[in-house]
Design a protein around this motif. Structure first.
Motif, PDB file in Angstrom:
ATOM      1  N   ASP A  44       0.812  -1.282   0.128  1.00 23.96           N
ATOM      2  CA  ASP A  44      -0.092   0.095   0.210  1.00 23.96           C
ATOM      3  C   ASP A  44       0.804   1.399   0.121  1.00 23.96           C
ATOM      4  O   ASP A  44       0.230   2.473   0.164  1.00 23.96           O
ATOM      5  N   TYR A  45       2.149   1.075  -0.150  1.00 29.88           N
ATOM      6  CA  TYR A  45       3.091   2.274  -0.304  1.00 29.88           C
ATOM      7  C   TYR A  45       3.024   3.126  -1.608  1.00 29.88           C
ATOM      8  O   TYR A  45       3.268   2.075  -2.703  1.00 29.88           O
ATOM      9  N   PRO A  46       2.883   4.236  -1.816  1.00 29.32           N
ATOM     10  CA  PRO A  46       2.584   4.833  -3.069  1.00 29.32           C
ATOM     11  C   PRO A  46       3.768   5.240  -3.951  1.00 29.32           C
ATOM     12  O   PRO A  46       3.863   5.128  -5.040  1.00 29.32           O
ATOM     13  N   GLY A  47       4.796   5.334  -3.235  1.00 27.79           N
ATOM     14  CA  GLY A  47       6.141   5.472  -3.927  1.00 27.79           C
ATOM     15  C   GLY A  47       6.509   4.131  -4.596  1.00 27.79           C
ATOM     16  O   GLY A  47       6.310   3.143  -4.344  1.00 27.79           O
ATOM     17  N   GLY A  48       8.059   4.337  -4.950  1.00 28.73           N
ATOM     18  CA  GLY A  48       8.689   3.313  -5.681  1.00 28.73           C
ATOM     19  C   GLY A  48       9.633   2.453  -4.438  1.00 28.73           C
ATOM     20  O   GLY A  48       9.998   3.295  -3.634  1.00 28.73           O
ATOM     21  N   ILE A  49       9.730   1.182  -4.576  1.00 29.18           N
ATOM     22  CA  ILE A  49      10.653   0.207  -3.937  1.00 29.18           C
ATOM     23  C   ILE A  49      11.425  -0.591  -4.796  1.00 29.18           C
ATOM     24  O   ILE A  49      10.774  -1.407  -5.592  1.00 29.18           O
ATOM     25  N   LYS A  50      12.647  -0.624  -4.577  1.00 26.98           N
ATOM     26  CA  LYS A  50      13.296  -1.803  -5.381  1.00 26.98           C
ATOM     27  C   LYS A  50      14.438  -2.215  -4.380  1.00 26.98           C
ATOM     28  O   LYS A  50      15.138  -1.418  -3.458  1.00 26.98           O
ATOM     29  N   SER A  51      14.682  -3.621  -4.411  1.00 27.72           N
ATOM     30  CA  SER A  51      15.497  -4.340  -3.790  1.00 27.72           C
ATOM     31  C   SER A  51      16.965  -3.996  -4.471  1.00 27.72           C
ATOM     32  O   SER A  51      17.121  -3.921  -5.482  1.00 27.72           O
ATOM     33  N   LEU A  52      18.061  -4.156  -3.286  1.00 22.89           N
ATOM     34  CA  LEU A  52      19.284  -3.824  -3.920  1.00 22.89           C
ATOM     35  C   LEU A  52      20.106  -5.219  -3.637  1.00 22.89           C
ATOM     36  O   LEU A  52      20.128  -5.426  -2.572  1.00 22.89           O
ATOM     37  N   GLY A  53      20.818  -5.844  -4.545  1.00 25.16           N
ATOM     38  CA  GLY A  53      21.338  -6.881  -4.188  1.00 25.16           C
ATOM     39  C   GLY A  53      20.602  -8.157  -3.858  1.00 25.16           C
ATOM     40  O   GLY A  53      19.548  -8.315  -4.622  1.00 25.16           O
ATOM     41  N   GLY A  54      20.912  -9.310  -3.520  1.00 25.48           N
ATOM     42  CA  GLY A  54      20.343 -10.391  -2.953  1.00 25.48           C
ATOM     43  C   GLY A  54      18.767  -9.988  -2.367  1.00 25.48           C
ATOM     44  O   GLY A  54      18.714  -9.298  -1.432  1.00 25.48           O
ATOM     45  N   TRP A  55      17.791 -10.522  -2.882  1.00 28.29           N
ATOM     46  CA  TRP A  55      16.231 -10.171  -2.281  1.00 28.29           C
ATOM     47  C   TRP A  55      16.180 -10.809  -1.077  1.00 28.29           C
ATOM     48  O   TRP A  55      16.524 -11.903  -0.772  1.00 28.29           O
ATOM     49  N   GLY A  56      15.406 -10.031  -0.280  1.00 27.97           N
ATOM     50  CA  GLY A  56      15.195 -10.710   1.160  1.00 27.97           C
ATOM     51  C   GLY A  56      15.704 -10.249   2.307  1.00 27.97           C
ATOM     52  O   GLY A  56      15.386 -10.372   3.371  1.00 27.97           O
ATOM     53  N   GLY A  57      16.683  -9.289   2.047  1.00 30.03           N
ATOM     54  CA  GLY A  57      17.152  -8.651   3.380  1.00 30.03           C
ATOM     55  C   GLY A  57      18.138  -7.249   2.743  1.00 30.03           C
ATOM     56  O   GLY A  57      17.586  -6.746   1.743  1.00 30.03           O
ATOM     57  N   ASP A  58      18.824  -6.769   3.886  1.00 29.05           N
ATOM     58  CA  ASP A  58      19.736  -5.570   3.546  1.00 29.05           C
ATOM     59  C   ASP A  58      18.758  -4.536   3.439  1.00 29.05           C
ATOM     60  O   ASP A  58      17.860  -4.191   3.841  1.00 29.05           O
ATOM     61  N   PHE A  59      19.203  -3.353   2.463  1.00 25.69           N
ATOM     62  CA  PHE A  59      18.664  -2.419   2.218  1.00 25.69           C
ATOM     63  C   PHE A  59      17.687  -2.453   0.944  1.00 25.69           C
ATOM     64  O   PHE A  59      18.128  -3.101  -0.054  1.00 25.69           O
ATOM     65  N   VAL A  60      16.620  -1.711   0.900  1.00 25.52           N
ATOM     66  CA  VAL A  60      15.992  -1.305  -0.441  1.00 25.52           C
ATOM     67  C   VAL A  60      15.830   0.147  -0.500  1.00 25.52           C
ATOM     68  O   VAL A  60      16.053   1.048   0.261  1.00 25.52           O
ATOM     69  N   LEU A  61      15.802   0.492  -2.006  1.00 26.17           N
ATOM     70  CA  LEU A  61      15.890   1.877  -2.315  1.00 26.17           C
ATOM     71  C   LEU A  61      14.273   2.270  -2.405  1.00 26.17           C
ATOM     72  O   LEU A  61      13.670   1.454  -2.951  1.00 26.17           O
ATOM     73  N   VAL A  62      14.060   3.518  -1.704  1.00 28.42           N
ATOM     74  CA  VAL A  62      12.622   3.933  -1.636  1.00 28.42           C
ATOM     75  C   VAL A  62      12.489   5.386  -2.010  1.00 28.42           C
ATOM     76  O   VAL A  62      13.492   5.930  -1.832  1.00 28.42           O
ATOM     77  N   THR A  63      11.495   5.665  -2.738  1.00 28.77           N
ATOM     78  CA  THR A  63      11.267   6.843  -3.282  1.00 28.77           C
ATOM     79  C   THR A  63      10.057   7.589  -2.637  1.00 28.77           C
ATOM     80  O   THR A  63       9.191   6.750  -2.157  1.00 28.77           O
ATOM     81  N   GLY A  64      10.245   8.857  -2.403  1.00 24.43           N
ATOM     82  CA  GLY A  64       9.181   9.472  -1.503  1.00 24.43           C
ATOM     83  C   GLY A  64       9.734  10.807  -0.576  1.00 24.43           C
ATOM     84  O   GLY A  64      10.803  11.188  -0.835  1.00 24.43           O
ATOM     85  N   THR A  65       8.846  11.387  -0.060  1.00 25.89           N
ATOM     86  CA  THR A  65       9.284  12.734   0.740  1.00 25.89           C
ATOM     87  C   THR A  65       9.715  12.166   2.073  1.00 25.89           C
ATOM     88  O   THR A  65       9.557  10.878   2.640  1.00 25.89           O
TER      89      THR A  65
END
Length: 309
Positions: free
Chosen positions: A264-285
């Motif tokens: 339900d998050y309106p912005g973009g979300i992208k996994s970075l590297g191996g999926w399932g952990g670590d950081f994700v890139l998120v867009t928004g304010t």
């Protein structure tokens, strides 16, 4: 005599998994990395190794000896800690690449000092490998290949101060420094998913999959990477992130992190590297980051604070 070596951390922005099969990837070195300090001590041909976290706490220590040109634990101790075995394997691989590495009878005090949390997946292993490669005067990409494995994009990040395009062709790394300064970078954040992803396990899982329609995926991901570099609006950027996630999801047969955790998050979300952990890139304010805080994802780092350059 005291020596020091330093390596940057890393984040893989595009072409995760596929970079293992020579697809060009956008990767970015991070502001925080890892130090390696070496100080000679009285001759005893032993190495006292200590690793410190970002708060200065010693989280790992080991005494090593060199016998018949092979690193081993001192005093014939047996340690089942996988970190011990990984470190010894890296050092022995360095010794294999350079037989003259540590041939004197001198002893050494060795310290590693991380600048980021070691569970964050920013390259605690790759920064260590690159630092040891500098110390041993060997090729860091070969040392990675002989010890830990992987595409090598993380090693490339350790050695550069700017974003890079990375591709492995016939086993050889091709690295190009680039300008990547999104005009909407104040709307980019990195959110930690509260769990570390095992890089080796991710690679192993990917390599076990049949690469159906790989050529189509390669073309599509290369096109997305190129468009991301030229992207000027956040709307277009979000579309590219969603398309990238869809392609990788289909290849690795894994739901996207957005569909699984943040549908339900309106912005973009992208996994970075191996999926399932670590950081994700998120867009928004900045205010929209409260969405993640309410879900107990409290480690949220703005793009400008994370990325070098």
């Amino acid at each position: 005599m005291k020596k020091s070596f330093y390596s940057h951390g890393k984040l893989l922005i595009t072409a995760e998994y596929l970079v293992l099969d020579s697809v060009e990837a956008l990767a970015i070195p991070t502001k925080k990395g890892q130090w390696l300090f070496i100080e000679e001590k009285d001759p005893n041909h032993q190495i006292s190794w200590k690793s410190f976290d970002e708060n200065g706490n010693c989280w790992f220590e080991l005494n090593l000896a060199i016998e018949n040109n092979i690193f081993r634990q001192a005093n014939d101790k047996i340690d089942e800690n996988p970190i011990t075995n990984t470190l010894i394997n890296i050092l022995n691989a360095a010794k294999e690449l350079n037989p003259d590495f540590l041939t004197s009878e001198k002893g050494y005090d060795v310290e590693t000092r991380l600048e980021f949390h070691r569970e964050w997946g920013l390259g605690s292993s790759s920064t260590l490998i690159n630092n040891i490669a500098q110390w041993a005067k060997v090729d860091a990409f070969l040392l990675l290949e002989k010890s830990f494995g992987g595409s090598g994009y993380d090693i490339a990040c350790t050695q550069h101060d700017l974003p890079i395009l990375y591709k492995r062709t016939e086993g050889k790394p091709i690295v190009k420094e680039i300008d990547f300064y999104p005009p909407f970078k104040e709307h980019l954040f990195f959110v930690y998913l509260n769990q570390k992803q095992d890089s080796k396990a991710s690679i192993k899982q990917y390599q076990s999959l049949p690469l159906k329609d790989f050529d189509k995926a390669e073309t599509a991901i290369n096109e997305i990477t190129s468009k991301i570099l030229d992207c000027t609006t956040l709307t277009e950027f979000n579309i590219l992130l969603d398309r990238h996630e869809e392609i990788i999801s289909n290849i690795i047969k894994t739901p996207t992190v957005k569909s699984r955790l943040f549908s339900d998050y309106p912005g973009g979300i992208k996994s970075l590297g191996g999926w399932g952990g670590d950081f994700v890139l998120v867009t928004g304010t900045l205010s929209e980051m409260n969405y993640f805080k309410e879900k107990r994802y409290s480690t949220i780092i703005p793009y400008s604070e994370m990325i070098l350059g």
